[in-house]
Design a protein around this motif. Structure first.
Motif, PDB file in Angstrom:
ATOM      1  N   LEU A   1      33.121   7.471  -7.152  1.00  0.00           N
ATOM      2  CA  LEU A   1      33.436   6.047  -6.989  1.00  0.00           C
ATOM      3  C   LEU A   1      34.914   5.853  -6.655  1.00  0.00           C
ATOM      4  CD1 LEU A   1      31.944   3.155  -8.964  1.00  0.00           C
ATOM      5  CD2 LEU A   1      34.410   3.172  -8.646  1.00  0.00           C
ATOM      6  N   GLN A   2      35.170   5.063  -5.633  1.00  0.00           N
ATOM      7  CA  GLN A   2      36.523   4.737  -5.186  1.00  0.00           C
ATOM      8  C   GLN A   2      36.726   3.229  -5.274  1.00  0.00           C
ATOM      9  OE1 GLN A   2      37.710   8.648  -4.000  1.00  0.00           O
ATOM     10  NE2 GLN A   2      38.927   6.833  -3.592  1.00  0.00           N
ATOM     11  N   LEU A   3      37.805   2.796  -5.920  1.00  0.00           N
ATOM     12  CA  LEU A   3      38.082   1.363  -6.023  1.00  0.00           C
ATOM     13  C   LEU A   3      39.570   1.143  -6.227  1.00  0.00           C
ATOM     14  CD1 LEU A   3      37.051  -1.609  -6.331  1.00  0.00           C
ATOM     15  CD2 LEU A   3      36.871  -1.157  -8.791  1.00  0.00           C
ATOM     16  N   GLN A   4      40.072   0.094  -5.592  1.00  0.00           N
ATOM     17  CA  GLN A   4      41.463  -0.303  -5.801  1.00  0.00           C
ATOM     18  C   GLN A   4      41.515  -1.793  -6.092  1.00  0.00           C
ATOM     19  OE1 GLN A   4      44.576   1.426  -3.261  1.00  0.00           O
ATOM     20  NE2 GLN A   4      45.300  -0.657  -2.841  1.00  0.00           N
ATOM     21  N   VAL A   5      42.284  -2.160  -7.102  1.00  0.00           N
ATOM     22  CA  VAL A   5      42.498  -3.566  -7.462  1.00  0.00           C
ATOM     23  C   VAL A   5      43.995  -3.833  -7.378  1.00  0.00           C
ATOM     24  CG1 VAL A   5      42.212  -5.346  -9.219  1.00  0.00           C
ATOM     25  CG2 VAL A   5      40.486  -3.533  -8.987  1.00  0.00           C
ATOM     26  N   ASN A   6      44.369  -4.846  -6.598  1.00  0.00           N
ATOM     27  CA  ASN A   6      45.780  -5.117  -6.348  1.00  0.00           C
ATOM     28  C   ASN A   6      46.343  -6.151  -7.316  1.00  0.00           C
ATOM     29  OD1 ASN A   6      45.937  -3.341  -4.097  1.00  0.00           O
ATOM     30  ND2 ASN A   6      44.911  -4.887  -2.841  1.00  0.00           N
ATOM     31  N   ASP A   7      47.648  -6.214  -7.373  1.00  0.00           N
ATOM     32  CA  ASP A   7      48.354  -7.107  -8.283  1.00  0.00           C
ATOM     33  C   ASP A   7      47.946  -8.560  -8.058  1.00  0.00           C
ATOM     34  OD1 ASP A   7      50.233  -7.890 -10.210  1.00  0.00           O
ATOM     35  OD2 ASP A   7      51.767  -8.234  -8.681  1.00  0.00           O
ATOM     36  N   GLY A   8      47.530  -9.235  -9.135  1.00  0.00           N
ATOM     37  CA  GLY A   8      47.176 -10.650  -9.063  1.00  0.00           C
ATOM     38  C   GLY A   8      45.795 -10.937  -8.520  1.00  0.00           C
ATOM     39  N   GLU A   9      44.998  -9.910  -8.227  1.00  0.00           N
ATOM     40  CA  GLU A   9      43.647 -10.124  -7.711  1.00  0.00           C
ATOM     41  C   GLU A   9      42.661 -10.398  -8.840  1.00  0.00           C
ATOM     42  OE1 GLU A   9      42.217  -8.068  -3.679  1.00  0.00           O
ATOM     43  OE2 GLU A   9      42.656  -6.619  -5.251  1.00  0.00           O
ATOM     44  N   PHE A  10      41.640 -11.193  -8.489  1.00  0.00           N
ATOM     45  CA  PHE A  10      40.492 -11.408  -9.365  1.00  0.00           C
ATOM     46  C   PHE A  10      39.302 -10.758  -8.660  1.00  0.00           C
ATOM     47  CE2 PHE A  10      38.976 -14.318 -12.875  1.00  0.00           C
ATOM     48  CZ  PHE A  10      37.680 -13.844 -12.896  1.00  0.00           C
ATOM     49  N   VAL A  11      38.878  -9.608  -9.172  1.00  0.00           N
ATOM     50  CA  VAL A  11      37.818  -8.819  -8.542  1.00  0.00           C
ATOM     51  C   VAL A  11      36.608  -8.789  -9.464  1.00  0.00           C
ATOM     52  CG1 VAL A  11      37.154  -6.554  -7.646  1.00  0.00           C
ATOM     53  CG2 VAL A  11      39.495  -7.390  -7.312  1.00  0.00           C
ATOM     54  N   SER A  12      35.446  -9.169  -8.918  1.00  0.00           N
ATOM     55  CA  SER A  12      34.209  -9.138  -9.694  1.00  0.00           C
ATOM     56  C   SER A  12      33.350  -7.957  -9.271  1.00  0.00           C
ATOM     57  CB  SER A  12      33.414 -10.434  -9.500  1.00  0.00           C
ATOM     58  OG  SER A  12      34.014 -11.504 -10.189  1.00  0.00           O
ATOM     59  N   ILE A  13      32.658  -7.379 -10.259  1.00  0.00           N
ATOM     60  CA  ILE A  13      31.731  -6.282 -10.013  1.00  0.00           C
ATOM     61  C   ILE A  13      30.317  -6.777 -10.280  1.00  0.00           C
ATOM     62  CG2 ILE A  13      30.988  -3.988 -10.741  1.00  0.00           C
ATOM     63  CD1 ILE A  13      33.852  -3.370 -11.468  1.00  0.00           C
ATOM     64  N   LEU A  14      29.471  -6.653  -9.277  1.00  0.00           N
ATOM     65  CA  LEU A  14      28.056  -6.994  -9.393  1.00  0.00           C
ATOM     66  C   LEU A  14      27.235  -5.727  -9.221  1.00  0.00           C
ATOM     67  CD1 LEU A  14      27.768 -10.203  -7.159  1.00  0.00           C
ATOM     68  CD2 LEU A  14      27.400 -10.118  -9.610  1.00  0.00           C
ATOM     69  N   GLY A  15      26.103  -5.672  -9.904  1.00  0.00           N
ATOM     70  CA  GLY A  15      25.213  -4.529  -9.747  1.00  0.00           C
ATOM     71  C   GLY A  15      23.989  -4.707 -10.611  1.00  0.00           C
ATOM     72  N   PRO A  16      22.929  -3.963 -10.315  1.00  0.00           N
ATOM     73  CA  PRO A  16      21.705  -4.068 -11.118  1.00  0.00           C
ATOM     74  C   PRO A  16      21.929  -3.599 -12.542  1.00  0.00           C
ATOM     75  CG  PRO A  16      21.574  -2.221  -9.584  1.00  0.00           C
ATOM     76  CD  PRO A  16      22.803  -2.981  -9.232  1.00  0.00           C
ATOM     77  N   SER A  17      21.062  -4.024 -13.447  1.00  0.00           N
ATOM     78  CA  SER A  17      21.147  -3.567 -14.836  1.00  0.00           C
ATOM     79  C   SER A  17      21.034  -2.049 -14.877  1.00  0.00           C
ATOM     80  CB  SER A  17      20.023  -4.182 -15.679  1.00  0.00           C
ATOM     81  OG  SER A  17      20.181  -5.580 -15.770  1.00  0.00           O
ATOM     82  N   GLY A  18      21.881  -1.430 -15.696  1.00  0.00           N
ATOM     83  CA  GLY A  18      21.858   0.019 -15.813  1.00  0.00           C
ATOM     84  C   GLY A  18      22.575   0.750 -14.699  1.00  0.00           C
ATOM     85  N   SER A  19      23.357   0.011 -13.903  1.00  0.00           N
ATOM     86  CA  SER A  19      24.026   0.659 -12.764  1.00  0.00           C
ATOM     87  C   SER A  19      25.356   1.310 -13.143  1.00  0.00           C
ATOM     88  CB  SER A  19      24.258  -0.361 -11.642  1.00  0.00           C
ATOM     89  OG  SER A  19      25.121  -1.402 -12.065  1.00  0.00           O
TER      90      SER A  19
END
Length: 242
Positions: A22-40
């Motif tokens: 898994l690759q992910l970057q969150v930048n300063d001041g961002e509001f990032v939501s994660i969605l996915g199926p149950s158990g993901s």
């Protein structure tokens, strides 16, 4: 500037692969939501970021520092408010700061008052409604000195009207402070209303299926829910998750 970087993260329990490359970057001041199926693997991902678990492979960087297996590096708000019943609202709000050796009581009182809880500064959790407890829990997370706030479905137990009120309140508070937030939710509308970006996870082993930048201007009001563009984006996210 990147606050959080997940670089090629993988995690197994026995032979059960939960997260893979898994690759992910969150930048300063961002509001990032994660969605996915149950158990993901959303909760596992937060446990990795929070240092409760360590990845089998890969690196978690917070402001450039490797935090694999390191607790206390982030501010975390779980699904339940997790307030200490023997502490007052003010004492609960200050807890994150106290653990880091700092305390700004005047600012804490100001935040509690802005949350509409001026009469409850010295009240105990048993005297608060569910929505009030969530406000206290979020203020505690917001005032904690860590550079990243992780919110794990904080409104899932609330009824629909209270949930909408809490979404609007969170957004108004966040827009004044612009802290970096990683937010887990099952609710597409909630993610669209709150977020700068929406990241969609696959079924486990979790990897990122899509990463959308949300174009709605800020500040946002509840009228956004009725706009055609909002419905278009809701369909787009829904089909991406399918």
């Amino acid at each position: 500037m990147s606050v959080l970087t997940l670089d090629n993260i993988s995690k197994k329990f026995a032979e059960n692969a939960i997260i893979k490359n898994l690759q992910l970057q969150v930048n300063d001041g961002e509001f990032v939501s994660i969605l996915g199926p149950s158990g993901s693997g959303k909760s596992t991902l937060f446990s990795l970021i929070g240092g409760i678990l360590s990845p089998d492979n890969g690196t978690i960087l917070l402001e450039g520092e490797n935090i694999n297996g390191k607790t206390g590096a982030i501010s975390y708000m779980p699904q339940s408010p997790s307030l200490l019943p023997w502490k007052t609202v003010l004492q609960n709000v200050l807890l994150g700061q106290e653990l880091k050796g700092t305390k700004d009581e005047a600012k804490a009182v100001q935040m509690i008052e802005k949350a509409g809880l001026a009469e409850y500064v010295h009240a105990y959790p048993r005297q608060l409604s569910g929505g009030m407890k969530q406000r206290v829990s979020f203020i505690r997370a917001l005032l904690s000195p860590q550079p990243l706030i992780c919110l794990d479905e904080p409104f899932s137990a609330l009824d629909e009207l209270t949930r909408l009120d809490m979404q609007k309140w969170l957004l108004s508070i966040w827009e004044n402070h612009r802290r970096t937030v990683l937010f887990v939710t099952h609710n597409i509308e909630e993610a669209l209303f709150l977020s700068d970006r929406i990241v969609i996870l696959s079924n486990k082993p979790a990897s990122i299926l899509a990463d959308f930048e949300i174009p709605f201007k800020r500040p946002r009001g509840e009228e956004l829910f009725l706009e055609d563009d909002f419905f278009e984006w809701k369909r787009k996210i829904y089909h991406a998750m399918k």
